[in-house]
Design a protein around this motif. Structure first.
Motif, PDB file in Angstrom:
ATOM      1  N   UNK A 135      54.221  34.153  52.285  1.00  0.00           N
ATOM      2  CA  UNK A 135      53.079  33.731  51.462  1.00  0.00           C
ATOM      3  C   UNK A 135      52.858  34.642  50.260  1.00  0.00           C
ATOM      4  N   UNK A 136      53.694  35.635  50.093  1.00  0.00           N
ATOM      5  CA  UNK A 136      53.445  36.594  49.011  1.00  0.00           C
ATOM      6  C   UNK A 136      53.468  35.944  47.627  1.00  0.00           C
ATOM      7  N   UNK A 137      52.437  36.212  46.864  1.00  0.00           N
ATOM      8  CA  UNK A 137      52.421  35.908  45.432  1.00  0.00           C
ATOM      9  C   UNK A 137      51.732  37.075  44.766  1.00  0.00           C
ATOM     10  N   UNK A 138      52.077  37.323  43.505  1.00  0.00           N
ATOM     11  CA  UNK A 138      51.384  38.379  42.776  1.00  0.00           C
ATOM     12  C   UNK A 138      49.968  37.916  42.489  1.00  0.00           C
ATOM     13  N   UNK A 139      49.017  38.806  42.700  1.00  0.00           N
ATOM     14  CA  UNK A 139      47.606  38.511  42.412  1.00  0.00           C
ATOM     15  C   UNK A 139      47.204  39.300  41.171  1.00  0.00           C
ATOM     16  N   UNK A 140      46.649  38.596  40.192  1.00  0.00           N
ATOM     17  CA  UNK A 140      46.285  39.234  38.932  1.00  0.00           C
ATOM     18  C   UNK A 140      44.789  39.090  38.615  1.00  0.00           C
ATOM     19  N   UNK A 141      44.048  38.545  39.582  1.00  0.00           N
ATOM     20  CA  UNK A 141      42.592  38.420  39.391  1.00  0.00           C
ATOM     21  C   UNK A 141      41.919  38.844  40.693  1.00  0.00           C
ATOM     22  N   UNK A 142      41.026  39.807  40.567  1.00  0.00           N
ATOM     23  CA  UNK A 142      40.443  40.416  41.763  1.00  0.00           C
ATOM     24  C   UNK A 142      38.921  40.313  41.753  1.00  0.00           C
ATOM     25  N   UNK A 143      38.320  40.312  42.939  1.00  0.00           N
ATOM     26  CA  UNK A 143      36.857  40.415  43.030  1.00  0.00           C
ATOM     27  C   UNK A 143      36.476  41.872  42.751  1.00  0.00           C
ATOM     28  N   UNK A 144      35.187  42.136  42.699  1.00  0.00           N
ATOM     29  CA  UNK A 144      34.747  43.517  42.419  1.00  0.00           C
ATOM     30  C   UNK A 144      34.669  44.369  43.688  1.00  0.00           C
ATOM     31  N   UNK A 145      34.983  43.765  44.836  1.00  0.00           N
ATOM     32  CA  UNK A 145      34.876  44.503  46.106  1.00  0.00           C
ATOM     33  C   UNK A 145      35.832  45.702  46.134  1.00  0.00           C
TER      34      UNK A 145
ATOM     35  N   UNK B  72      49.282  45.019  27.679  1.00  0.00           N
ATOM     36  CA  UNK B  72      48.077  44.188  27.760  1.00  0.00           C
ATOM     37  C   UNK B  72      47.981  43.461  29.088  1.00  0.00           C
ATOM     38  N   UNK B  73      47.759  44.233  30.148  1.00  0.00           N
ATOM     39  CA  UNK B  73      47.580  43.624  31.469  1.00  0.00           C
ATOM     40  C   UNK B  73      46.199  44.055  31.976  1.00  0.00           C
ATOM     41  N   UNK B  74      45.167  43.264  31.636  1.00  0.00           N
ATOM     42  CA  UNK B  74      43.780  43.701  31.869  1.00  0.00           C
ATOM     43  C   UNK B  74      43.429  43.916  33.341  1.00  0.00           C
ATOM     44  N   UNK B  75      44.160  43.276  34.248  1.00  0.00           N
ATOM     45  CA  UNK B  75      43.850  43.444  35.686  1.00  0.00           C
ATOM     46  C   UNK B  75      44.109  44.877  36.142  1.00  0.00           C
ATOM     47  N   UNK B  76      44.839  45.658  35.364  1.00  0.00           N
ATOM     48  CA  UNK B  76      44.993  47.084  35.697  1.00  0.00           C
ATOM     49  C   UNK B  76      43.625  47.768  35.620  1.00  0.00           C
ATOM     50  N   UNK B  77      42.775  47.284  34.721  1.00  0.00           N
ATOM     51  CA  UNK B  77      41.432  47.871  34.598  1.00  0.00           C
ATOM     52  C   UNK B  77      40.487  47.373  35.671  1.00  0.00           C
ATOM     53  N   UNK B  78      40.670  46.137  36.114  1.00  0.00           N
ATOM     54  CA  UNK B  78      39.671  45.528  37.001  1.00  0.00           C
ATOM     55  C   UNK B  78      40.030  45.597  38.484  1.00  0.00           C
TER      56      UNK B  78
END
Lengths: 247, 247
Positions: free
Chosen positions: B10-20, B66-72
């Motif tokens: 089921x592995x897929x790269x995740x690039x959007x995360x919750x704030x948890x 420019x990979x903003x998910x590194x910040x979030x």
């Protein structure tokens, strides 16, 4: 699903196997689990050669420096970094020369192979199998290339023995987490030293206890022994011959 | 334990995360799972730098293209191949100069890092987290070295974003198993070609379906686009400056 953490932490190399075979369906399923790992920019730079013939197995056992479990394991897989597939397809699709000789591409392909293989190991262990990586095949990369008829831009990174375990070895003590997980910047030399001094003591105690006093050495002493000789000095010219790292 | 196979597939790269956030104990536990992976001759050539400061995170997001998910992402880890630790300990223990500059050692250390990291990914995913490897940090290895104060014989192989997923992307179609799992010797060019022609068709159909016809390309076409430019031509000189592959 904390049994997964348990599974990962219980990993030890298995070097003694029962004679029970691994079915084709199980092997395929394990390899598919490997394919599901991440791959750098979708390059999928991995080929796995399943070595079945007894004669080939003997050749590998010997070239790897005398590792007889290569002959007795249910399966012996050779994991290769493969940019040959990519180059072939690109040149066929676009009629342009495709350059795969950068150090960057060698690195990305090698990483792809290891991510894939580690998934294979986890999948196998979850099914009750044991595994042992065989870096020793890099003792004779030319011979491996010949045995497996590897084309240009393919190189054997490591082998993997797979089978049902017939032994139950200990796990080996790892570096303290604090010496591996750095916070914001690389650890200061003084803190690093203190952590590793303690680790050296722990490793020494582990060997004394395990061998009832016969063996007694620290991690640092083991590392020192290892670098006394040249480390496969032929690798660079071999890799260049295969088309890697020319630039 | 076939849920492990399911987890791997089921592995897929995740690039959007919750704030948890991820608790310290969980992170430590995940990293310990990474340490349990095999290591070439016990070298344990891995260091992981946990990057917490917002300023550092922004610098990484930018240098990686420019990979903003590194910040979030809850956590951003930089996985480094580390032979500095080994050399320091060996030289302190034996008073001899220890040579870690062979291509072989670079390869073994890079493999060590990837095996470790893949265990981290599996451990994290088993706990409900999502991950994304960031090879893009190799866009600016000098800058990463400076930001993390990496000493000689340490190089950043890739980053990893970790957090609770806030998206549910598809898995991407992989090469046919038969083109990856070779039997006894490398696949014949003709069979390989047939398998990849079929795969190209499948990938094209996947993109058409997924984007409702907006995108339509084969795997081979994607690979062709990728190699039009030089691939991080500075990697070789950077690595040599860090003390790798000098021989």
């Amino acid at each position: 699903m904390t049994d997964v953490l348990q599974l990962l932490r219980n990993h030890r190399s298995i070097r003694k196997f029962t004679t029970e075979p691994i079915g084709d369906a199980m092997l395929q399923s394990i390899v598919e689990a490997g394919q599901a790992a991440s791959t750098s920019s979708y390059i999928q730079a991995v080929s796995v050669v399943r070595v079945r013939q007894a004669k080939q197995r003997s050749a590998f056992a010997e070239l790897a420096g005398g590792q007889p479990y290569i002959e007795t394991a249910a399966e012996f897989l050779v994991f290769c970094a493969d940019l040959h597939r990519n180059r072939n397809r690109v040149e066929a699709a676009s009629d342009n020369h495709a350059d795969y000789s950068w150090v960057e591409q060698f690195t990305a392909a090698t990483v792809d192979v290891a991510l894939f293989a580690q998934n294979v190991v986890i999948a196998a262990e979850s099914l009750g199998l044991g595994c042992c990586y065989i870096g020793g095949i890099r003792n004779a990369p030319d011979r491996v290339t010949e045995l497996l008829e590897l084309p240009e831009l393919v190189y054997p990174v490591f082998g993997l023995c797979l089978g049902y375990p017939d032994q139950n070895p200990d796990t080996k003590p790892r570096l303290p987490v604090a010496s591996v997980l750095h916070q914001d910047r690389y650890l200061s030399p003084q803190v690093h030293k203190e952590l590793l001094d303690q680790y050296d003591t722990n490793v020494k105690e582990y060997y004394i206890k395990r061998t009832k006093g016969k063996l007694s050495f620290t991690w640092s002493e083991q590392m020192a022994k290892q670098v006394q000789n040249q480390k496969r000095p032929f690798m660079e010219s071999y890799l260049k011959k295969q088309g890697f790292m020319i630039k």
